[in-house]
Design an enzyme around this catalytic site. Sequence first.
Site, short mmCIF file in Angstrom:
data_model
loop_
_atom_site.label_atom_id
_atom_site.label_comp_id
_atom_site.label_asym_id
_atom_site.label_seq_id
_atom_site.Cartn_x
_atom_site.Cartn_y
_atom_site.Cartn_z
CG ASP A 77 -7.77 -2.28 0.92
OD1 ASP A 77 -7.46 -1.45 2.60
OD2 ASP A 77 -8.07 -1.07 -0.18
CD GLU B 289 -2.71 1.92 2.09
OE1 GLU B 289 -3.58 2.51 2.52
OE2 GLU B 289 -2.39 0.53 3.61
CG ASP C 222 -3.19 -2.60 4.19
OD1 ASP C 222 -2.35 -1.60 5.25
OD2 ASP C 222 -4.54 -2.34 3.62
CB THR D 32 -4.13 3.43 8.87
OG1 THR D 32 -3.09 2.79 8.26
CG2 THR D 32 -3.63 4.69 9.23
CB ILE E 226 -0.99 -0.37 9.55
CG1 ILE E 226 0.12 -0.63 10.36
CG2 ILE E 226 -2.10 -0.14 10.76
CD1 ILE E 226 0.76 0.57 11.48
CG ASP E 227 -7.38 -3.51 6.19
OD1 ASP E 227 -7.52 -2.56 5.54
OD2 ASP E 227 -8.27 -3.87 6.84
#
Length: 271
Positions: A219, A72, A92, A97, A94-95
Amino acid sequence: MDRSSAPELLDIAVEVARNAADTAYRMRAEGVSVTATKSTVTDVVTAADRAVERQISDALRRLRPDDAMLGEEYGAAQPGSDAPARVRWIVDPIDGTVNYLYGLPHSAVSIAAEVDGEVVAGVVRNIHTGEEWTATLGGGAWRDGRQLRCSAETDLGQTLVITGFGYDPARRAHQARVVAELIPHVRDIRRLGAAAIDLCLVAEGRADAYYEKGLAAWDQAAGALVAAEAGLRVGGLGGRAPGPDMVIAAPPAIFAPLHDRLVDLDADGGP
């Protein structure tokens, strides 16, 4: 390399995701700083997003130097060799955030492995709780040694639906109108703020169905595999594959009525 490599790729993804989640948890405890924004001023990037993705990238490059990666924060990276990569990692760091920024315990590290364009392994690990969902193509979906099965719900009116919103104000307004029109036709709607975890919750029946417009590959790559391997039908609208226009994950008996309702509401329309 073919689908038979999925368990090996999953082992690597799990090891890397656990270490990455530990780093994200530690950095959250030390305090979070916003370093940039993306699509809008409310779509934030933290220092942890970038540090964790660098850590994941470095680990994968060390373990699998001939593979490609799509992340990402830093985009696409190709292997050092001249040969085209058959394996690509979709990451990802940190999905969720914004949840992470506020200390809400609903954000995750998500890593998927794709072979020849098909996702064959994935892991989603909650940074705060340590909950970990895994799946391999054809090998089922799992959490804590328990194989997951989705909800057996057959009535849209009794369906608990999870969704999410984009950050562009005009898109959010359109999505809010869709929710307002959909909610009388379902049990209720939740908005939790991390697509990867949302898909995993639906996979284990803690909600019945999920839909969202605007998801990028990172995502949903790992979470969608977990959902599909738990028995959910995962797709887009009008027979299309799940993608930025729409991702729906629902039990087979619910998919069609939810899909048709979303079509009627122009859920993939607007900005």
